[in-house]
Design a protein around this motif. Sequence first.
Motif, PDB file in Angstrom:
ATOM      1  N   THR A 265     -34.395  20.219 -27.783  1.00  0.00           N
ATOM      2  CA  THR A 265     -33.665  20.169 -26.513  1.00  0.00           C
ATOM      3  C   THR A 265     -32.681  19.013 -26.445  1.00  0.00           C
ATOM      4  O   THR A 265     -31.923  18.910 -25.472  1.00  0.00           O
ATOM      5  CB  THR A 265     -34.653  20.045 -25.344  1.00  0.00           C
ATOM      6  OG1 THR A 265     -35.418  18.851 -25.518  1.00  0.00           O
ATOM      7  CG2 THR A 265     -35.588  21.238 -25.291  1.00  0.00           C
ATOM      8  N   THR A 266     -32.652  18.129 -27.445  1.00  0.00           N
ATOM      9  CA  THR A 266     -31.795  16.949 -27.369  1.00  0.00           C
ATOM     10  C   THR A 266     -30.615  16.993 -28.339  1.00  0.00           C
ATOM     11  O   THR A 266     -29.700  16.192 -28.217  1.00  0.00           O
ATOM     12  CB  THR A 266     -32.616  15.683 -27.685  1.00  0.00           C
ATOM     13  OG1 THR A 266     -33.226  15.847 -28.974  1.00  0.00           O
ATOM     14  CG2 THR A 266     -33.689  15.467 -26.639  1.00  0.00           C
ATOM     15  N   ASP A 299     -26.795  17.022 -27.935  1.00  0.00           N
ATOM     16  CA  ASP A 299     -26.525  17.952 -26.835  1.00  0.00           C
ATOM     17  C   ASP A 299     -27.803  18.042 -26.007  1.00  0.00           C
ATOM     18  O   ASP A 299     -28.699  18.825 -26.308  1.00  0.00           O
ATOM     19  CB  ASP A 299     -26.123  19.330 -27.366  1.00  0.00           C
ATOM     20  CG  ASP A 299     -25.575  20.220 -26.253  1.00  0.00           C
ATOM     21  OD1 ASP A 299     -25.858  19.941 -25.073  1.00  0.00           O
ATOM     22  OD2 ASP A 299     -24.864  21.193 -26.579  1.00  0.00           O
ATOM     23  N   ASN A 300     -27.888  17.199 -24.992  1.00  0.00           N
ATOM     24  CA  ASN A 300     -29.086  17.165 -24.158  1.00  0.00           C
ATOM     25  C   ASN A 300     -28.821  17.720 -22.772  1.00  0.00           C
ATOM     26  O   ASN A 300     -29.518  17.386 -21.809  1.00  0.00           O
ATOM     27  CB  ASN A 300     -29.642  15.740 -24.061  1.00  0.00           C
ATOM     28  CG  ASN A 300     -28.653  14.771 -23.439  1.00  0.00           C
ATOM     29  OD1 ASN A 300     -27.446  15.014 -23.445  1.00  0.00           O
ATOM     30  ND2 ASN A 300     -29.150  13.649 -22.917  1.00  0.00           N
ATOM     31  N   ARG A 301     -27.812  18.581 -22.663  1.00  0.00           N
ATOM     32  CA  ARG A 301     -27.545  19.236 -21.378  1.00  0.00           C
ATOM     33  C   ARG A 301     -28.733  20.120 -21.010  1.00  0.00           C
ATOM     34  O   ARG A 301     -29.186  20.935 -21.805  1.00  0.00           O
ATOM     35  CB  ARG A 301     -26.268  20.057 -21.452  1.00  0.00           C
ATOM     36  CG  ARG A 301     -25.006  19.194 -21.545  1.00  0.00           C
ATOM     37  CD  ARG A 301     -23.761  20.004 -21.805  1.00  0.00           C
ATOM     38  NE  ARG A 301     -23.750  20.582 -23.156  1.00  0.00           N
ATOM     39  CZ  ARG A 301     -22.721  21.260 -23.667  1.00  0.00           C
ATOM     40  NH1 ARG A 301     -21.632  21.460 -22.929  1.00  0.00           N
ATOM     41  NH2 ARG A 301     -22.795  21.750 -24.883  1.00  0.00           N
ATOM     42  N   GLY A 302     -29.236  19.926 -19.792  1.00  0.00           N
ATOM     43  CA  GLY A 302     -30.433  20.641 -19.358  1.00  0.00           C
ATOM     44  C   GLY A 302     -31.711  19.911 -19.708  1.00  0.00           C
ATOM     45  O   GLY A 302     -32.803  20.422 -19.461  1.00  0.00           O
ATOM     46  N   ALA A 303     -31.588  18.738 -20.308  1.00  0.00           N
ATOM     47  CA  ALA A 303     -32.764  17.938 -20.690  1.00  0.00           C
ATOM     48  C   ALA A 303     -32.607  16.530 -20.131  1.00  0.00           C
ATOM     49  O   ALA A 303     -31.660  16.232 -19.400  1.00  0.00           O
ATOM     50  CB  ALA A 303     -32.915  17.910 -22.212  1.00  0.00           C
ATOM     51  N   VAL A 310     -26.013  12.168 -20.463  1.00  0.00           N
ATOM     52  CA  VAL A 310     -26.302  13.600 -20.592  1.00  0.00           C
ATOM     53  C   VAL A 310     -24.992  14.285 -20.957  1.00  0.00           C
ATOM     54  O   VAL A 310     -23.989  14.170 -20.236  1.00  0.00           O
ATOM     55  CB  VAL A 310     -26.877  14.196 -19.287  1.00  0.00           C
ATOM     56  CG1 VAL A 310     -27.040  15.703 -19.435  1.00  0.00           C
ATOM     57  CG2 VAL A 310     -28.205  13.556 -18.934  1.00  0.00           C
ATOM     58  N   ASP A 312     -22.693  16.088 -24.622  1.00  0.00           N
ATOM     59  CA  ASP A 312     -22.707  16.417 -26.042  1.00  0.00           C
ATOM     60  C   ASP A 312     -21.647  15.630 -26.786  1.00  0.00           C
ATOM     61  O   ASP A 312     -20.602  15.284 -26.233  1.00  0.00           O
ATOM     62  CB  ASP A 312     -22.489  17.919 -26.257  1.00  0.00           C
ATOM     63  CG  ASP A 312     -21.086  18.351 -25.874  1.00  0.00           C
ATOM     64  OD1 ASP A 312     -20.355  18.853 -26.746  1.00  0.00           O
ATOM     65  OD2 ASP A 312     -20.699  18.175 -24.688  1.00  0.00           O
TER      66      ASP A 312
END
Length: 463
Positions: A265-266, A299-303, A310, A312
Amino acid sequence: MKTAHRFARRSAGLFAAVLAASAAPAFADETDKAQIRELAAKIEALQAQLKAIVDQQNAAPAAQAPSAAAVVTEGALPGSFKMPGTETSVKIGGFAALDIVKDFTGGGMGGAVAQPQSIAFDGSPKSERDGQLSMTARRSRLYLRTLTPTPLGDVLTHIEGDFIGSGGNELVTNSSSPRLRHAYVELGPWLAGQFWTNFADLATFPETVDFQGGHGMAQAIRQPQLRYTKKWGAHEFAAAIENPEADIVGMSVSSFNPGVGPVPTTHVDELPDLTARYAFSGHWGRVALGGVARKLSIDNRGAGAIGGFVGDDSVTAGGLMLAGRIKTGGKDSIQFGIEGGRGLGRYITGAPIPTAAVMSDGSLNAVKSWGAMLGYQHHWSPTLRSNVTYGQVRLDNPHPAMPKTAVSRVDALFVNLIWQPIPRALVGIEYVRGEVENDEPKTATLSNKGRADRLGATVQYHF
């Protein structure tokens, strides 16, 4: 055969009687003639039975002998056998081992495998701890190797594992899970599956009793790959695409659950790691030059946020390595290795792993690093040899994304004595000295350096 002999004797007796009867005067009465005919008939019957018995006994060995398809024969691989009814050669091998490690100072080096980057800094509470003693058989190994001729050429497969997996404890059973080491198939110049990274040249590695050893050189990572190798004369060139894994500060590492490979997720592993290696060998030894290119992406969008960021970003990373083994007379040799670049991380043995870090502005900064190793092997006798190996790793950690307490320098010294009393058996003892350093200023109570010593031993029998 005794039955056949008895029939033969009976037949001979009857035949003699017939001859005697046939020699009787011509005026013999009809009774005598009838007896002669009866004896002749019995002889014919006995001869028929004798022939049947002999034929049966001659055929018995052939009937009892196994068919060619059921016979196990020597295979095409050294020490292999052919599977009955096929052209596939199968070889089973491996070794059983016991490793003993005793740490003396500094709270240890991170377990059964020497990891100097885990050494406690002088003055810290951990540095006051006594050294740990550990004994394990988890290094023991088993492999299955096959070779099958096909119209396209010989197909070679290799599956290998040890027991340095997860799970288990030392309370009662000392059990642990099996671990996959290698699993690949080769056809001609192509290799597909899990094998040593093409960036490392194992033929130039030093010999250590420690399971990892040789800090400062290219790391012998095992990972899935597709490789092409071309050999001509003393030259060898190999190129591969290999499984990527983002070893970035704050990133989640891909873990494996039964039948599932979860998506991190990251970060996103967009492209494979690209590796290339050229080697030149001769009576004098071997020299290899290699390179690796990587794309590291956050890319931790949504995390969760990483360093307050936050979003990418990505960065190109990679480096070069030069390694060699030079003979110095007899079986003695010098080994060396040096590599450096940006974002090498897990590709350097003994490095504290981080490849890149997320800066306060959200940009991804690849860590500059380099490593060097120098070793010497001396043979005291045909069964006794020693190795001395020194290595160093340096990292230019980006602050403040990485704290100044993070290890920025690792030094490791390995000195061993290895004895092979009989073929396939090995006994070794080794002294290891490790030192670490960080970028934090010293204080009155806490140093920015740490050191530790350990003694290791191994007993192995290969089959």
